[in-house]
Structure formats: structure tokens, C-alpha cells
Design a protein around this motif. Structure first.
Motif, PDB file in Angstrom:
ATOM      1  N   MET B   1       8.510  -2.098 -26.929  1.00  0.00           N
ATOM      2  CA  MET B   1       8.048  -0.712 -26.744  1.00  0.00           C
ATOM      3  C   MET B   1       6.589  -0.677 -26.318  1.00  0.00           C
ATOM      4  N   LYS B   2       5.814  -1.524 -27.017  1.00  0.00           N
ATOM      5  CA  LYS B   2       4.394  -1.617 -26.710  1.00  0.00           C
ATOM      6  C   LYS B   2       4.225  -2.098 -25.256  1.00  0.00           C
ATOM      7  N   LEU B   3       5.063  -3.099 -24.931  1.00  0.00           N
ATOM      8  CA  LEU B   3       5.020  -3.662 -23.583  1.00  0.00           C
ATOM      9  C   LEU B   3       5.365  -2.604 -22.552  1.00  0.00           C
ATOM     10  N   PHE B   4       6.352  -1.798 -22.885  1.00  0.00           N
ATOM     11  CA  PHE B   4       6.785  -0.757 -21.971  1.00  0.00           C
ATOM     12  C   PHE B   4       5.633   0.204 -21.669  1.00  0.00           C
ATOM     13  N   PHE B   5       4.916   0.601 -22.759  1.00  0.00           N
ATOM     14  CA  PHE B   5       3.790   1.524 -22.561  1.00  0.00           C
ATOM     15  C   PHE B   5       2.694   0.896 -21.724  1.00  0.00           C
ATOM     16  N   ARG B   6       2.460  -0.365 -21.987  1.00  0.00           N
ATOM     17  CA  ARG B   6       1.450  -1.069 -21.205  1.00  0.00           C
ATOM     18  C   ARG B   6       1.817  -1.056 -19.730  1.00  0.00           C
ATOM     19  N   LEU B   7       3.088  -1.406 -19.466  1.00  0.00           N
ATOM     20  CA  LEU B   7       3.566  -1.411 -18.090  1.00  0.00           C
ATOM     21  C   LEU B   7       3.429  -0.029 -17.461  1.00  0.00           C
ATOM     22  N   PHE B   8       3.777   0.966 -18.265  1.00  0.00           N
ATOM     23  CA  PHE B   8       3.727   2.336 -17.769  1.00  0.00           C
ATOM     24  C   PHE B   8       2.303   2.712 -17.365  1.00  0.00           C
ATOM     25  N   PHE B   9       1.351   2.390 -18.257  1.00  0.00           N
ATOM     26  CA  PHE B   9      -0.037   2.761 -17.946  1.00  0.00           C
ATOM     27  C   PHE B   9      -0.580   1.959 -16.785  1.00  0.00           C
ATOM     28  N   LEU B  10      -0.123   0.704 -16.707  1.00  0.00           N
ATOM     29  CA  LEU B  10      -0.566  -0.124 -15.590  1.00  0.00           C
ATOM     30  C   LEU B  10      -0.093   0.480 -14.268  1.00  0.00           C
ATOM     31  N   THR B  11       1.181   0.851 -14.231  1.00  0.00           N
ATOM     32  CA  THR B  11       1.702   1.426 -12.988  1.00  0.00           C
ATOM     33  C   THR B  11       1.004   2.763 -12.695  1.00  0.00           C
ATOM     34  N   LEU B  12       0.706   3.499 -13.744  1.00  0.00           N
ATOM     35  CA  LEU B  12       0.009   4.772 -13.557  1.00  0.00           C
ATOM     36  C   LEU B  12      -1.347   4.540 -12.913  1.00  0.00           C
ATOM     37  N   LEU B  13      -2.013   3.506 -13.422  1.00  0.00           N
ATOM     38  CA  LEU B  13      -3.327   3.158 -12.896  1.00  0.00           C
ATOM     39  C   LEU B  13      -3.244   2.787 -11.421  1.00  0.00           C
ATOM     40  N   ILE B  14      -2.240   1.920 -11.138  1.00  0.00           N
ATOM     41  CA  ILE B  14      -2.080   1.462  -9.751  1.00  0.00           C
ATOM     42  C   ILE B  14      -1.729   2.630  -8.843  1.00  0.00           C
ATOM     43  N   THR B  15      -0.813   3.465  -9.316  1.00  0.00           N
ATOM     44  CA  THR B  15      -0.369   4.575  -8.472  1.00  0.00           C
ATOM     45  C   THR B  15      -1.495   5.564  -8.211  1.00  0.00           C
ATOM     46  N   THR B  16      -2.363   5.749  -9.190  1.00  0.00           N
ATOM     47  CA  THR B  16      -3.495   6.633  -8.957  1.00  0.00           C
ATOM     48  C   THR B  16      -4.327   6.122  -7.797  1.00  0.00           C
ATOM     49  N   GLY B  17      -4.548   4.810  -7.799  1.00  0.00           N
ATOM     50  CA  GLY B  17      -5.314   4.194  -6.708  1.00  0.00           C
ATOM     51  C   GLY B  17      -4.639   4.418  -5.385  1.00  0.00           C
ATOM     52  N   ILE B  18      -3.317   4.190  -5.374  1.00  0.00           N
ATOM     53  CA  ILE B  18      -2.584   4.314  -4.118  1.00  0.00           C
ATOM     54  C   ILE B  18      -2.582   5.747  -3.617  1.00  0.00           C
ATOM     55  N   THR B  19      -2.392   6.678  -4.544  1.00  0.00           N
ATOM     56  CA  THR B  19      -2.358   8.073  -4.095  1.00  0.00           C
ATOM     57  C   THR B  19      -3.718   8.519  -3.578  1.00  0.00           C
ATOM     58  N   ALA B  20      -4.760   7.911  -4.147  1.00  0.00           N
ATOM     59  CA  ALA B  20      -6.090   8.232  -3.642  1.00  0.00           C
ATOM     60  C   ALA B  20      -6.217   7.811  -2.191  1.00  0.00           C
ATOM     61  N   VAL B  21      -5.726   6.592  -1.922  1.00  0.00           N
ATOM     62  CA  VAL B  21      -5.760   6.095  -0.549  1.00  0.00           C
ATOM     63  C   VAL B  21      -4.892   6.987   0.330  1.00  0.00           C
ATOM     64  N   ALA B  22      -3.740   7.363  -0.216  1.00  0.00           N
ATOM     65  CA  ALA B  22      -2.819   8.205   0.541  1.00  0.00           C
ATOM     66  C   ALA B  22      -3.494   9.515   0.935  1.00  0.00           C
ATOM     67  N   GLU B  23      -4.213  10.074  -0.007  1.00  0.00           N
ATOM     68  CA  GLU B  23      -4.885  11.336   0.265  1.00  0.00           C
ATOM     69  C   GLU B  23      -5.933  11.175   1.357  1.00  0.00           C
ATOM     70  N   ALA B  24      -6.695  10.065   1.223  1.00  0.00           N
ATOM     71  CA  ALA B  24      -7.731   9.788   2.210  1.00  0.00           C
ATOM     72  C   ALA B  24      -7.121   9.648   3.588  1.00  0.00           C
ATOM     73  N   ASN B  25      -5.977   8.912   3.632  1.00  0.00           N
ATOM     74  CA  ASN B  25      -5.321   8.693   4.910  1.00  0.00           C
ATOM     75  C   ASN B  25      -4.781   9.985   5.498  1.00  0.00           C
ATOM     76  N   SER B  26      -4.184  10.813   4.636  1.00  0.00           N
ATOM     77  CA  SER B  26      -3.554  12.024   5.146  1.00  0.00           C
ATOM     78  C   SER B  26      -4.593  12.980   5.723  1.00  0.00           C
ATOM     79  N   GLU B  27      -5.845  12.779   5.262  1.00  0.00           N
ATOM     80  CA  GLU B  27      -6.890  13.615   5.855  1.00  0.00           C
ATOM     81  C   GLU B  27      -7.228  13.165   7.257  1.00  0.00           C
ATOM     82  N   ASN B  28      -7.201  11.784   7.446  1.00  0.00           N
ATOM     83  CA  ASN B  28      -7.580  11.244   8.746  1.00  0.00           C
ATOM     84  C   ASN B  28      -6.492  11.489   9.780  1.00  0.00           C
TER      85      ASN B  28
END
Lengths: 167, 354
Positions: B1-28
Motif C-alpha cells: 500500500m505504501k509502495l502504491f502511494f509512493r508510485l502514485f505520487f511519483l507519477t503525479l510528480l512526473i506528469t506535472t512536469g510533462i503537462t507543464a511542457v505540454a502547456e508550453a508547447n501548446s502555446e508555441n
């Protein structure tokens, strides 16, 4: 959004085709000569040596088994032979003993027989001698009687005396 | 369960980064050139770090032209131009002409005779070739020295690759070609397997591309298998193609074209199967990640942020599948090659039932 079609995705590029073909053939040659050949040869040799070792071990094992079987057989034979010899020796000994007893018996019988014969003979001899003696004595007695026939009394006395003498 | 939460937060962290890039790109720009990520290029793409242009080698009308890069060609040659600059003015940056389409044409707009230019797929193909060489040459030296020959194989390196080599020799070559002739083809099958395997796996590296996602590369490989099949084919093979044994004469005439077509469909299927598998994996990954951009455009950035982790997880899943497919397709190509070669070279008896 502008849709992007697969332009170029299914194009065969001549330059790339050329280079890939050349590179592949070159590396096929190099790898075959310097990598695959020694590796495959080594693997083949290793497998061969393992197979041969296993076969040799199997052979040695069967040979050992054969030898032990043979040994066992020889031992059994030896034992059987020794038993036979012992038995034979025993039988021979028995035979010899029996023979000896027989012989001894025969000897004894023979001796007994001889003794009997001797006794018989001697008895006969004695009888003959006795007869001779008796006849001589009778002749003697008769002659004495003839010498002194008139004297009955005396005759009687002579005969008595003679018989006494005999006894 | 602990591992699951860790994985979840890790993916959340990564996805935030990616969506930031996505936003930047969609502006260009709103356009993501999806197929452009899969097709061949005349440069190595290490965006956003750098882009390395590759040498251009062109043969035209009896003469070779060699340039260090496309930019060098555009700035020094008066014979060739970028296809986009035939009619329009070239785009310059500080006085240097920059390539637009990388498609080189003569000044009148016609194509040069032969373009031997080095491409990104070719670089990775060479890289794969070099890697195979770099792995198996030391290994061969090891075997030559007696390690693995007189002793057991030593070390993980030797054990791993020996297992693969033995697998290809015994379970692919020997099984499909038969004990008489498999030795002839084992080197080819080994080479094909390791080349394809490494090329497939390059697609999983950052910035890496799979040359096997290019139909030209798979076509060459299929052509080689086809050549091996036809060159080493026995008498029975040709008999089966042109005069199928064991059937009435009219059927023989019907079967002839079928068998002839069959000769070519086999390598064609080999070529398409490998290419389609590798290209589709890549397209799938880009499409899944692209969904974030599409969502950003359709429903706004908030929805894209909220759902991005789904696509990233799916991408991760597809990525793992791709790793698996890399091995499977290398194996499939090799075993089918062996099978086709085996079918052609085996001499089988006339009487057996068809």
C-alpha cells in the motif's frame, strides 16, 4: 490541428538501403569469421567433450560392473570348485578308509583261515602220528603179549601196565 | 500500500512536469509531428539539448559530392538546394542558410541521381552493428582462450550471451533447418537476431530510434532472408514452385502462380511484420502522450493536468510491452527466416502427403 499523414513512413530510401545492405553483409562476414565461428566451434567442442566424457564414464561404469560381475562369477566358481574338491577329498578319504577296513578284515580273515588250516593240518598230522603210535604200540603190545602169552595173569598185568604207560 | 502511494505520487510528480511542457508547447504551436518522430532524418535529434546534422553524400551525373552536414551543403554548394528553397528565399540565421525540409534537390527542383546520405536510422544501425561486434568479439576471444571451451562459461556476460547463442543454434536453426544444413545458416541467424534485438531496444533509449521501425531496414533484412532461401534452395524447392508434385496436372498449372507469389509474400510479410510492430509501438507511445495535448486543447489545461497520469501510466505500460515486443519480434523474424530457409533447403521425399 493539422492532421499529419504518413508521408515517408512507407518510402524505401535508396541510400539507406544501400548502406544497410553493405553494412549488414560486411558485419555478417566479419562476425561469422571472428565471432560466430570461434564461439560455435568452442561450444561444439565443449559439448562434444562433455558427451564423450559422459560416454567414457558410462563405459567405465559398465566395464567396472562387468569386472565385478566377472569377479563374482570367478569367486563363485572357485568356491564351487573348492567345495567339490573338499567333497571329493572327503569321499576319497572315506573310500580309502573303507578300503583299508575291508583289507584289514580280509587280512584278518586270511590269517584266521590260515591259522585254521594250520591247526587242521597239525591235527591231521597229530592224528596220523597218533595212529602210527597207536599201531606201533598195538604191535608192541601184541608182540609183548605174544612173548608172554601163557601167563594170562601176567598178560593182563602187561596190558594194564601198557595202558597205564599210555596214559 | 505504501509502495502504491509512493508510485502514485511519483507519477503525479512526473506528469506535472510533462503537462507543464505540454502547456508550453501548446502555446508555441498546436501541431505535434507524430510521424516525423518515426521516420528517418538527416540529423540526430537530441532536443532540447542539440541537433547533430549528419554528412550528406550525393552522387549526381558522374560525380560524388560529400558534405559535413546539410547546413554545410546549403551554404557551400551551388548545385543543390533544400527542396523548400527552390522557389522561395532560403531561411537564414546570422547569414547561414538553415535547412528546412532536409530534402536536397538540384537547383531546378529535380532530384539528384543517388542520395547516399547518412541518416539517423543508419547511425543507429551502425551503432547496433558495432555493439554486436563489441560484445561478441571479446566473447570469441574468451572462447579461443579456452574459457567456455575447456571449462564452464564464466561470468554473467558470457552466460547470458551463450544462452542466447545456444538458443538460436538449437531451438531456431537446428529445429527449423535440420541437422544436415543448420550449420551453414546459424551465423546468419545469429547476426540477424542480435542486430534486430539491439535495433529494437534502441527505440527504448532516450532520444533513441529503432532502425527496425524503418521499412527500408526491414526490407533489406527480408531481402537477405529471401536471397538465402533462393540461393541455397534445393531441387525439391523449385519442383514445388513450378511443378507441384502429387497433384493432377491442371492443378499443377493453378498452383504454379500461387507458389510463385508465395515466394515473394514470405519475405514481404517478414519485412512488414517487423516494421509495423516497431513503428506502431512508437506511434502508440506518442499518441498516448499526445492525448494530454489533445485534452489540453479540447477541455482546457485543468482536465489535461487531472488526467495526464492515466496516459503516463498507460505509456509506461506500452513501454514495457515494447521492451517485450523488441525481444519477441527479433525472435519471430529469426525463427521465420529459419523456417523459410528450412522449407527451401530440406530435401523431402516425393511420396509424402500434401
Amino acid at each position: 490541428m493539422n492532421p499529419v499523414f504518413a508521408q515517408g513512413l512507407l518510402d524505401v530510401d535508396f541510400g539507406l538501403f544501400f548502406w544497410v545492405l553493405i553494412t549488414f553483409l560486411l558485419f555478417l562476414f566479419l562476425l561469422s569469421k571472428f565471432a560466430w565461428k570461434p564461439i560455435l566451434n568452442a561450444l561444439g567442442e565443449r559439448e562434444k567433450s562433455i558427451r564423450e566424457s559422459l560416454e567414457a564414464a558410462e563405459k567405465a561404469k559398465s566395464e567396472a560392473q562387468d569386472i565385478s560381475l566377472k569377479n563374482e562369477k570367478v569367486m563363485k566358481e572357485a568356491e564351487a570348485l573348492s567345495q567339490k574338491i573338499r567333497k571329493e577329498a572327503q569321499e576319497e578319504a572315506e573310500a580309502i578308509r573303507a578300503d583299508r577296513v575291508e583289507k584289514a578284515k580280509e587280512e584278518a580273515d586270511k590269517l584266521l583261515h590260515q591259522a585254521r588250516n594250520t591247526i587242521e593240518q597239525e591235527k591231521k598230522q597229530a592224528l596220523i602220528e597218533l595212529r602210527k603210535e597207536v599201531s606201533r604200540l598195538a604191535v608192541e603190545a601184541a608182540s609183548r603179549i605174544l612173548d608172554e602169552e601163557l601167563d594170562e595173569k601176567r598178560n593182563k598185568k602187561i596190558v594194564d601196565r601198557y595202558i597205564d604207560e599210555l596214559n | 500500500m505504501k509502495l502504491f502511494f509512493r508510485l502514485f505520487f511519483l507519477t503525479l510528480l512526473i506528469t506535472t512536469g510533462i503537462t507543464a511542457v505540454a502547456e508550453a508547447n501548446s502555446e508555441n504551436e498546436n501541431r505535434v509531428d507524430l510521424i516525423g518522430k518515426v521516420v528517418d532524418h538527416y540529423y540526430l535529434d537530441f532536443k532540447p539539448l542539440t541537433t547533430i546534422e549528419l554528412p550528406r553524400l550525393i552522387y549526381d551525373e558522374g560525380q560524388f559530392y560529400a558534405f559535413r552536414s546539410t547546413t554545410a551543403l546549403l551554404n557551400t554548394s551551388d548545385r543543390f538546394v533544400d527542396a523548400a528553397y527552390v522557389d522561395a528565399d532560403p531561411v537564414t540565421e546570422e547569414g547561414v542558410i538553415k535547412p528546412a525540409t532536409y530534402q536536397i534537390v538540384r537547383t531546378d527542383g529535380s532530384s539528384p541521381q543517388f542520395d547516399f546520405s547518412i541518416t539517423s536510422h543508419l547511425v543507429y544501425f551502425w551503432f547496433a552493428a558495432f555493439l554486436v561486434f563489441a560484445i561478441f568479439l571479446p566473447l570469441a576471444t574468451k572462447y579461443r582462450k579456452g574459457i567456455g571451451k575447456n571449462t564452464e562459461p564464466q561470468g554473467a556476460f558470457q552466460n547470458i550471451f551463450e544462452t542466447l547463442v545456444v538458443f538460436i543454434r538449437d531451438d531456431i536453426a537446428l529445429q527449423n533447418i535440420g541437422p544436415k544444413k543448420y550449420r551453414t545458416f546459424t551465423p546468419y541467424l545469429l547476426t540477424v537476431f542480435f542486430f534486430i534485438l539491439f535495433m529494437n531496444l534502441f527505440g527504448l533509449m532516450p532520444w533513441g530510434v529503432s532502425p527496425t521501425a524503418d521499412i527500408t531496414v526491414t526490407a533489406v533484412l527480408a531481402l537477405l532472408t529471401f536471397s538465402a532461401t533462393q540461393l541455397f534452395a534445393g531441387k525439391d524447392h523449385w519442383k514445388h514452385v513450378f511443378w507441384f508434385p502429387g497433384v493432377p496436372v491442371p492443378i499443377k498449372f493453378i498452383l504454379m502462380p500461387v507458389e510463385l507469389i508465395g515466394l515473394f509474400t514470405k519475405p514481404f510479410a517478414l519485412c512488414i511484420r517487423l516494421f509495423a510492430n516497431m513503428a506502431s509501438g512508437k506511434i502508440l507511445i506518442f499518441s498516448l502522450l499526445g492525448t494530454i495535448f489533445i485534452f489540453a486543447e479540447l477541455f482546457g489545461p485543468a482536465t489535461a493536468y487531472g488526467t495526464s497520469w492515466i496516459w503516463v501510466l498507460l505509456t509506461l505500460f506500452v513501454y514495457l510491452i515494447k521492451a517485450l515486443v523488441g525481444f519477441i519480434q527479433a525472435y519471430v523474424f529469426t525463427i521465420l527466416s529459419a523456417l523459410f530457409i528450412g522449407l527451401a533447403v530440406t530435401e523431402h521425399s516425393e511420396e509424402h502427403a500434401h
